[in-house]
Structure formats: structure tokens, C-alpha cells
Design a protein around this motif. Structure first.
Motif, short mmCIF file in Angstrom:
data_model
loop_
_atom_site.label_atom_id
_atom_site.label_comp_id
_atom_site.label_asym_id
_atom_site.label_seq_id
_atom_site.Cartn_x
_atom_site.Cartn_y
_atom_site.Cartn_z
N HIS A 27 -8.39 -15.82 -14.77
CA HIS A 27 -9.77 -15.81 -15.23
C HIS A 27 -10.68 -15.24 -14.34
N PHE A 28 -11.60 -14.61 -14.92
CA PHE A 28 -12.76 -13.70 -14.39
C PHE A 28 -14.02 -14.39 -14.65
N LEU A 29 -14.86 -15.06 -13.82
CA LEU A 29 -16.04 -15.85 -14.01
C LEU A 29 -17.00 -15.21 -13.28
N PRO A 30 -18.49 -15.33 -13.70
CA PRO A 30 -19.32 -14.76 -12.81
C PRO A 30 -19.87 -15.66 -11.78
N GLY A 31 -20.22 -15.06 -10.68
CA GLY A 31 -20.62 -15.96 -9.57
C GLY A 31 -19.77 -15.61 -8.41
N SER A 32 -20.17 -16.07 -7.24
CA SER A 32 -19.48 -15.88 -5.92
C SER A 32 -18.91 -17.31 -5.60
N TYR A 33 -17.50 -17.18 -5.02
CA TYR A 33 -16.87 -18.51 -4.86
C TYR A 33 -17.62 -19.32 -3.49
N THR B 181 -22.60 -23.07 -10.59
CA THR B 181 -21.78 -23.62 -11.85
C THR B 181 -20.77 -24.18 -11.20
N VAL B 182 -20.36 -25.44 -11.83
CA VAL B 182 -19.10 -26.24 -11.44
C VAL B 182 -18.20 -25.99 -12.65
N LEU B 183 -16.84 -25.39 -12.23
CA LEU B 183 -15.95 -24.99 -13.28
C LEU B 183 -14.86 -26.25 -13.15
N MET C 37 -4.49 -27.82 -13.87
CA MET C 37 -3.38 -27.00 -13.51
C MET C 37 -2.24 -27.37 -14.24
N SER C 38 -2.31 -28.43 -14.86
CA SER C 38 -1.11 -28.77 -15.88
C SER C 38 -1.26 -28.23 -17.19
N ARG C 39 -2.39 -27.45 -17.62
CA ARG C 39 -2.79 -26.97 -18.60
C ARG C 39 -3.28 -25.30 -18.15
N PRO C 40 -2.75 -24.48 -17.63
CA PRO C 40 -3.28 -23.41 -17.22
C PRO C 40 -3.81 -22.40 -18.43
N HIS C 41 -3.35 -22.60 -19.56
CA HIS C 41 -4.09 -21.68 -20.51
C HIS C 41 -5.28 -22.33 -21.20
N ALA C 42 -5.88 -23.58 -20.84
CA ALA C 42 -6.89 -24.16 -21.24
C ALA C 42 -8.18 -23.27 -20.64
N ALA C 43 -9.12 -23.52 -21.50
CA ALA C 43 -10.36 -22.45 -20.83
C ALA C 43 -11.18 -23.50 -20.01
N PRO C 44 -11.62 -22.94 -19.12
CA PRO C 44 -12.52 -23.91 -18.00
C PRO C 44 -13.78 -24.21 -18.72
N GLY C 45 -14.12 -25.78 -18.36
CA GLY C 45 -15.27 -26.23 -18.83
C GLY C 45 -16.24 -26.03 -17.60
#
Length: 299
Positions: A80-86, A187-189, A193-201
Motif C-alpha cells: 500500500h502507498f498512502l499520502p502522509g508521513s508515518y 489520518t488513522v488507517l 493483517m489476516s486479510r492483507p488484500h483488503a483495502a485500508p479503512g
């Protein structure tokens, strides 16, 4: 950066049994069973000029989920590539919450102050009022003209074969507090981890975040009142604003409420929750004197 997998027992047999090259600069790693989630900072060429300050570069956080069931051959499951700094991450079982902070992507040409004209008398109040009215109108047009994708860059997932699939935004996932805080977006993603192909909320609140506290049912975001030094009045006291999110749903963090307290927090260990009550240890500072230059002394 490299993810290294080692055999650790018995101690005399300690050795690296597998490696995996990772993109970017690794910040943190979480392990759940035979899956590893790695958070990395990716360099970005995007950014914008903050009116009255400097150039703000946008951050990109890469989240890589790796299958380590065969330690000699770790396998990437999802990127996953998400905008924002960790900023931080917390895990409860397979449920992972990732906090990202990002800057506001200002339109090119926006200004906070009128352009100085040679020979103009800045003490002329009627001129200043007219100049600021014109500037507000100009900024308003620039803001309305900028496309939504420029304000909110989309994240994406890298599919097999290298193709990219963009993530969409939902207006219902954004919240705007009324408090005076530093501009930005937190942003809180939510990832499973049991469904790695699901899109993040995603759940986003306007304003930057200073500290995070989380337990099994709740996640709290804390940020300080934002003062401009020259405008901070005498007897002004520090104030901390808090936002509570319900994280019992593995798919998405749900906004619950916001509030505030006098004083500032030292760190995340100054927060705790007991039987639904948030407990805080704060330090209160206030301005006791000011100089004509705008500098202030606090106690």
C-alpha cells in the motif's frame, strides 16, 4: 533497507536464514503469526509553498505485508502507498491502526499578506482593509479552482505485475474540529493483517497530531493549541485538544467525540484510560510578560 529473518534458538545456531529488500526507509515493523507488516517512508517530489513560511514536501508511507511462513523465502503479499508521513502504529491481534500526518497542499499563488508596493503607507488603515479584501477574493478563487485530487492526493495499492489501483475518498470519513490547531491532516488507517488484500479503512481529522494513546477499544489523538507568537496575549495558557476514536471495528476507526483540557502533555505516557474515563497528567504554562518585539516569557 532489508528485512532479515533469523533463526534464534538454540542460541549457538543464531543465523540469518532469509532476507527481503524493501523500498524506502523502514520506520517500524509489526508481527502477527506468520505475517509481518513493515512501514517505510518513501521520498516524494510533490509539495507546496506554505503562505508566509516555506516549501512543505509531501510524505508517502509504504505499508508492505510479508508472508514469513517460510523464513528462507519471505513473500510480499501486499504493498500500500498512502499520502502522509508515518507517525505511529498500534496492533491488537490482527487489527492494525496506523497514524499518518500530512501537510495542506496549498494552491500555487496563495498569499497571507498583500504584496508591498513601494511608497505605500502600511499605516493607512483604509488601504490595508481594501488590500486584504482583494487578497481574500484572490485566495478564494485559487482555492475553488484547485482540483480535489490536488488537495487530497490519492493512495494506491500495487497489484501483481506492477499495475496500480487508486483508493477513493469518502466525504463521510473526514471531520473538522473547531479548535485552533496547527494546519494539517491526520489520518488513522485501519488494516487487517489476516486479510492483507483488503483495502485500508480511513478516518481523517483536520489538524496535525502531537501524541497518540491507544488501548484495545479506543485510540486518542492529542494536539496543542496553536499560537502565533506575536499574537499570544498576556495570561494566555496552554491548552490540549483531544479526539477519541472507537477501534473495536477492525475495518475502520470510528470518530466518537472531541474535548480539551488546560495544560500540555509531556508524552503518550501522560495519558491513560480507566473504565471509559481518560486520565491526563498535564503541565500548565501561561504568558506572564511580553515585549514590544512580540517575544513572551512563560511560566
Amino acid at each position: 533497507n532489508t528485512l532479515r529473518l533469523a533463526k534464534g534458538w538454540p542460541a549457538k545456531d543464531l543465523a540469518t536464514v532469509g532476507t527481503l529488500k524493501l523500498e524506502g526507509s523502514a520506520r517500524q515493523m509489526l508481527l502477527d503469526g506468520d505475517k509481518v507488516m513493515v512501514f517505510s517512508a518513501i521520498s516524494s517530489s510533490g509539495g507546496s509553498f506554505c503562505p508566509g513560511c516555506s516549501y512543505l514536501r509531501n510524505g508517502i508511507t509504504k505499508i508492505t505485508t510479508v508472508d514469513v511462513s517460510d523464513m528462507s523465502a519471505p513473500k510480499v503479499l501486499r504493498e500500500h502507498f498512502l499520502p502522509g508521513s508515518y507517525k505511529a502504529a498500534r496492533r491488537v491481534g490482527a487489527s492494525v491502526r496506523v497514524v499518518l500526518r500530512d501537510n495542506i497542499n496549498w494552491p500555487s499563488g496563495i498569499k497571507w499578506y498583500p504584496t508591498y508596493q513601494p511608497g505605500q503607507n502600511w499605516k493607512d488603515q483604509s488601504w490595508r482593509e481594501e488590500a486584504y479584501r482583494d487578497l481574500i477574493g484572490q485566495n478564494h478563487r485559487l482555492i475553488r479552482k484547485q482540483a480535489l485530487n490536488s488537495w487530497l492526493p490519492r493512495g494506491y495499492v500495487k497489484e501483481k505485475g506492477g499495475s496500480k489501483k487508486d483508493y477513493d475518498y469518502s466525504c463521510s470519513d473526514f471531520y473538522r474540529p473547531s479548535a485552533s490547531v496547527e494546519m494539517g491532516l491526520v489520518t488513522v488507517l485501519s488494516l487487517d493483517m489476516s486479510r492483507p488484500h483488503a483495502a485500508p479503512g480511513r478516518t481523517s481529522i483536520l489538524g496535525k497530531v502531537d501524541m497518540i494513546y491507544a488501548n484495545k477499544p479506543s485510540l486518542y489523538l492529542a494536539n496543542r493549541h496553536w499560537w502565533r507568537t506575536a499574537n499570544r496575549p498576556t495570561d494566555a495558557r496552554d491548552h490540549t485538544y483531544l479526539h477519541k476514536l472507537d477501534i473495536t471495528d477492525i475495518k475502520q476507526a470510528k470518530y466518537v467525540a472531541s474535548g480539551g483540557v488546560e495544560g500540555s502533555l509531556l508524552n503518550q505516557f501522560a495519558m491513560d484510560e480507566h473504565k471509559g474515563y481518560l486520565c491526563l497528567a498535564t503541565t500548565r504554562n501561561e504568558v506572564v510578560s511580553k515585549t514590544n518585539s512580540g517575544w513572551a516569557r512563560t511560566e
